[in-house]
Design an enzyme around this catalytic site. Structure first.
Site, PDB file in Angstrom:
ATOM      1  N   PHE A 109      -4.645   1.215  15.859  1.00 51.19           N
ATOM      2  CA  PHE A 109      -4.681   0.686  14.491  1.00 51.19           C
ATOM      3  C   PHE A 109      -4.585  -0.841  14.500  1.00 51.19           C
ATOM      4  CE2 PHE A 109      -2.354  -0.849  10.770  1.00 51.19           C
ATOM      5  CZ  PHE A 109      -3.123  -0.350   9.733  1.00 51.19           C
ATOM      6  N   ASP A 115       6.374 -11.844  20.002  1.00 52.86           N
ATOM      7  CA  ASP A 115       5.286 -12.477  19.257  1.00 52.86           C
ATOM      8  C   ASP A 115       5.599 -13.939  18.965  1.00 52.86           C
ATOM      9  OD1 ASP A 115       2.855 -12.673  17.923  1.00 52.86           O
ATOM     10  OD2 ASP A 115       3.633 -11.863  16.055  1.00 52.86           O
ATOM     11  N   ASP A 130      -7.145  -3.856  13.336  1.00 46.90           N
ATOM     12  CA  ASP A 130      -6.769  -4.935  12.418  1.00 46.90           C
ATOM     13  C   ASP A 130      -7.169  -6.293  12.984  1.00 46.90           C
ATOM     14  OD1 ASP A 130      -5.687  -3.993  10.027  1.00 46.90           O
ATOM     15  OD2 ASP A 130      -3.814  -5.092  10.306  1.00 46.90           O
ATOM     16  N   ASP A 131      -6.875  -6.497  14.257  1.00 40.08           N
ATOM     17  CA  ASP A 131      -7.209  -7.767  14.916  1.00 40.08           C
ATOM     18  C   ASP A 131      -8.719  -7.988  14.920  1.00 40.08           C
ATOM     19  OD1 ASP A 131      -4.503  -7.919  15.418  1.00 40.08           O
ATOM     20  OD2 ASP A 131      -4.675  -7.576  17.585  1.00 40.08           O
ATOM     21  N   LYS A 178       0.826  -1.216   0.000  1.00 37.50           N
ATOM     22  CA  LYS A 178       0.000   0.000   0.000  1.00 37.50           C
ATOM     23  C   LYS A 178       0.865   1.273   0.000  1.00 37.50           C
ATOM     24  CE  LYS A 178      -3.549  -2.400   2.706  1.00 37.50           C
ATOM     25  NZ  LYS A 178      -4.127  -2.541   4.062  1.00 37.50           N
ATOM     26  N   LYS A 228       6.270  -4.261  17.826  1.00 35.21           N
ATOM     27  CA  LYS A 228       6.334  -4.873  16.497  1.00 35.21           C
ATOM     28  C   LYS A 228       5.746  -3.985  15.407  1.00 35.21           C
ATOM     29  CE  LYS A 228       5.172  -9.071  13.943  1.00 35.21           C
ATOM     30  NZ  LYS A 228       4.528 -10.397  13.961  1.00 35.21           N
ATOM     31  N   ASP A 276      10.037 -12.275   7.962  1.00 34.71           N
ATOM     32  CA  ASP A 276       8.850 -12.752   8.674  1.00 34.71           C
ATOM     33  C   ASP A 276       8.221 -13.938   7.950  1.00 34.71           C
ATOM     34  OD1 ASP A 276       7.163 -12.289  10.950  1.00 34.71           O
ATOM     35  OD2 ASP A 276       5.611 -11.567   9.594  1.00 34.71           O
ATOM     36  N   PHE A 278      12.366  -5.674   4.250  1.00 34.61           N
ATOM     37  CA  PHE A 278      13.304  -6.476   5.047  1.00 34.61           C
ATOM     38  C   PHE A 278      12.555  -7.289   6.110  1.00 34.61           C
ATOM     39  CE2 PHE A 278      15.768  -5.874   9.175  1.00 34.61           C
ATOM     40  CZ  PHE A 278      16.478  -7.069   9.094  1.00 34.61           C
ATOM     41  N   ASP A 309       7.561 -17.572   9.576  1.00 38.73           N
ATOM     42  CA  ASP A 309       6.181 -18.050   9.719  1.00 38.73           C
ATOM     43  C   ASP A 309       5.817 -19.145   8.728  1.00 38.73           C
ATOM     44  OD1 ASP A 309       5.826 -16.203  11.705  1.00 38.73           O
ATOM     45  OD2 ASP A 309       4.662 -14.792  10.518  1.00 38.73           O
ATOM     46  N   ARG A 322       2.284 -13.487  -0.146  1.00 39.62           N
ATOM     47  CA  ARG A 322       2.408 -12.129   0.371  1.00 39.62           C
ATOM     48  C   ARG A 322       2.016 -11.188  -0.761  1.00 39.62           C
ATOM     49  NH1 ARG A 322       2.848  -9.466   4.996  1.00 39.62           N
ATOM     50  NH2 ARG A 322       4.293 -11.043   5.806  1.00 39.62           N
TER      51      ARG A 322
END
Length: 366
Positions: A245, A180, A249-250, A56, A206, A101, A96, A105, A110
């Site tokens: 924010f 996390d 999102d969650d 974005k 994070k 990540d 990066f 994960d 992505r």
């Protein structure tokens, strides 16, 4: 320029994107100046273009928006390029983080394409697939930031401020990533590790520092707002804004529809230490807690449905609405306390820097 906010945002994004090829050329040009082999230069070029410009770009564009608000005029020519370059440094930092990540994960996609480490048929002889070369590629994305800063800002009085800002923000974000990773591994569900306090730590370190404070702080240093009081005040507003924010999102991941948020939410099945589960854990009775223990973090749609049903029974949506309104009022109150008196260089902090962020996210639905 258009007066319509959506059209103006689209114009600003297009203008920002148009700078990227020049920056990418600068970076690959450095490898050429070192007489690196052609396949290394081609690889680096693909790494840059695949991982940096596809999102974005909100963080990078925020650097330009903030600088223009503080200076009171639209940036042009080389001045625009230098500020946009700072914005692209934020996007390189994001790239990066994301390349790294996704490996940690074991992510598959992505930005609607395969994660970089899973890219097949790259066909840069003698390599066919990216694989674990992506680890070094992530390091090179980070290293690109400091090459650009040295090239364009080494002679500026605030050069060390820029270096420290990027180094400090990177380390804080990595600390948040560690918390996390050890709190919510996908292969070992243990809700006793979860809490709203732990969630707040993860969110602040994070996400909030690099997504909200970093872009604004870069613009502040550029325009001459280097005094610690300005930066302490910025953190006092932007860190709670970043926390708000991420809670949004969650919440949207669990309660938003795919049509609304543009993706299928997977936080429940992925054992994410998100705001809804931590809020539920805080108010659940023993019977409800057992449902959460038995079903959260399971790769099973029936288990996911049981968790969502319990979230509805606990009226998590109403608790969120109260949280959202409280956050809005708290942040608005902090913004209203800002003294906009210009400093000795004729530039002062402006409330619009923060209200522009707040209005973009307040009651957003995607």
């Amino acid at each position: 320029m258009s007066s319509d906010p959506k059209a103006l945002a689209a114009q600003n994004k297009k203008r920002f994107q148009e700078v990227w090829p020049r920056i990418a050329d600068e970076l690959t040009g450095y490898l050429k100046s070192l007489n690196m082999p052609a396949n290394a230069i081609e690889w680096f070029s693909k790494n840059l273009d695949y991982n940096t410009p596809g999102g974005k770009l909100n963080r990078g564009i925020s650097v330009v928006d903030t600088a223009e608000l503080l200076l009171g005029h639209q940036l042009e020519g080389e001045e625009y390029y230098r500020v946009a370059l700072l914005g692209w440094c934020v996007e390189l930092l994001q790239a990066f983080f994301l390349v790294s990540d996704d490996i940690m994960d074991s992510s598959i996609t992505r930005r609607s394409q395969p994660c970089w480490y899973l890219v097949k048929d790259i066909n840069i002889k003698p390599i066919s697939n990216v694989g674990m070369i992506a680890i070094n590629d992530a390091f090179m994305l980070e290293g690109s930031i400091y090459h650009l800063l040295k090239t364009h800002f080494r002679k500026e009085s605030y050069y060390v401020d820029l270096l420290e800002l990027f180094h400090d923000t990177t380390f804080l974000t990595e600390i948040g990533q560690l918390i996390d990773l050890i709190t919510a591994p996908e292969d070992n569900v243990d809700l006793s590790q979860f809490s709203l306090e732990r969630h707040q730590l993860i969110v602040i370190y994070k996400t909030a520092f690099y997504s909200f404070y970093l872009p604004v702080a870069l613009a502040m240093y550029y325009v001459g707002l280097s005094d610690k009081k300005y930066h302490d005040q910025a953190k006092s507003i932007l860190i709670p804004l970043g926390e708000y924010f991420q809670v949004q999102d969650d919440f949207l991941d669990c309660f938003g529809t795919p049509e609304q948020i543009g993706k299928i939410g997977t936080d429940i099945m992925d054992n994410k230490c998100g705001w809804p589960i931590n809020t539920a854990l805080k108010i659940a009775n023993p019977e409800q807690r057992k449902i959460l223990d038995d079903n959260y973090g399971r790769k099973n749609h029936e288990c996911e449905a049981r968790v969502k049903k319990l979230f509805n029974e606990l009226d998590i949506a109403s608790i969120y609405a109260t949280y959202e309104q409280g956050s809005y009022e708290k942040i608005t109150g902090l913004i209203n306390q800002i003294d906009e008196t210009p400093g000795s260089n004729g530039i002062g902090m402006k409330k619009d820097v923060y209200t522009s962020f707040l209005y973009k996210i307040y009651k957003r639905t995607k």
